[in-house]
Write a protein that holds these residues in place. Structure first.
Motif, short mmCIF file in Angstrom:
data_model
loop_
_atom_site.label_atom_id
_atom_site.label_comp_id
_atom_site.label_asym_id
_atom_site.label_seq_id
_atom_site.Cartn_x
_atom_site.Cartn_y
_atom_site.Cartn_z
N LYS A 30 0.83 -1.22 0.00
CA LYS A 30 0.00 0.00 0.00
C LYS A 30 0.86 1.26 0.00
N ARG A 31 2.10 1.15 0.39
CA ARG A 31 3.01 2.30 0.50
C ARG A 31 3.81 2.41 -0.79
N ASN A 32 3.18 2.86 -1.86
CA ASN A 32 3.82 2.84 -3.17
C ASN A 32 3.69 4.16 -3.93
N SER A 33 3.59 5.26 -3.21
CA SER A 33 3.50 6.56 -3.87
C SER A 33 4.68 7.43 -3.44
N SER A 34 4.88 8.54 -4.13
CA SER A 34 6.00 9.41 -3.79
C SER A 34 5.81 10.09 -2.44
N LYS A 35 4.58 10.08 -1.92
CA LYS A 35 4.33 10.67 -0.60
C LYS A 35 4.60 9.69 0.54
N ASP A 36 4.61 8.40 0.22
CA ASP A 36 4.82 7.36 1.23
C ASP A 36 5.34 6.12 0.51
N ILE A 37 6.64 5.86 0.61
CA ILE A 37 7.23 4.77 -0.15
C ILE A 37 8.03 3.85 0.76
N TRP A 38 7.64 2.58 0.75
CA TRP A 38 8.33 1.54 1.51
C TRP A 38 8.87 0.51 0.53
N LEU A 39 10.00 -0.08 0.91
CA LEU A 39 10.61 -1.16 0.14
C LEU A 39 10.98 -2.29 1.08
N VAL A 40 11.06 -3.49 0.54
CA VAL A 40 11.58 -4.64 1.27
C VAL A 40 12.90 -5.02 0.62
N ILE A 41 13.94 -5.12 1.45
CA ILE A 41 15.24 -5.57 0.97
C ILE A 41 15.75 -6.61 1.95
N HIS A 42 15.90 -7.83 1.47
CA HIS A 42 16.39 -8.96 2.28
C HIS A 42 15.58 -9.14 3.56
#
Length: 147
Positions: A30-42
């Motif tokens: 759900k956090r996929n916009s330029s105002k709120d962006i999350w990523l998963v790394i490892h």
């Protein structure tokens, strides 16, 4: 989202309770916009909203990976140790254990980066080149004998 107390060590042998927050992949997605962006790394979740304008590769690269597991893309680029260290300041929690895939469950990139099947990419062209060499030599020598 769930918070669990995980015991850790502060390097002096004393156990320290460190809270770990777990996020479901649905919440990260759900956090996929330029105002709120999350990523998963490892298997770790990072809120990189503040970093979006500072990213040397541009914000578009991060927005393409927004709300998803960016482990493979992160490793493909070959980030420096400084970039990996900087990543720590954006850490907000871990992916919920039920959402982890077996291969993405590791918290660090694999130290054994050897390609077990890379030889197969080279063996066929090498064999082909050798065969073409023999065919050319056979054809060339048979033509010169008949002349």
């Amino acid at each position: 989202m769930a918070t669990v107390e995980a015991s850790g060590s502060d390097g002096k042998g004393q156990g320290v309770e460190t809270p770990v927050t777990y996020y479901r992949l649905e919440e990260v997605a759900k956090r996929n916009s330029s105002k709120d962006i999350w990523l998963v790394i490892h298997g770790r979740v990072y809120d990189i909203t503040r970093f979006l304008n500072e990213h040397p590769g541009g914000e578009e690269v991060l927005l393409e990976q927004a709300g998803a597991d960016a482990s493979e893309s992160f490793e493909d680029v070959g980030h420096s140790s400084d970039a990996r260290e900087m990543l720590k300041q954006y850490y907000i929690g871990d992916v919920h254990p039920n959402d982890l895939k077996p291969e993405s469950g590791s918290k660090e990139p694999s130290k054994n980066n050897t390609c077990k099947s890379c030889w197969s990419y080279w063996i066929f062209p090498i064999i082909g080149a050798i065969l073409l060499g023999f065919l050319y030599r056979y054809y060339y020598t048979s033509e010169s004998k008949s002349s």
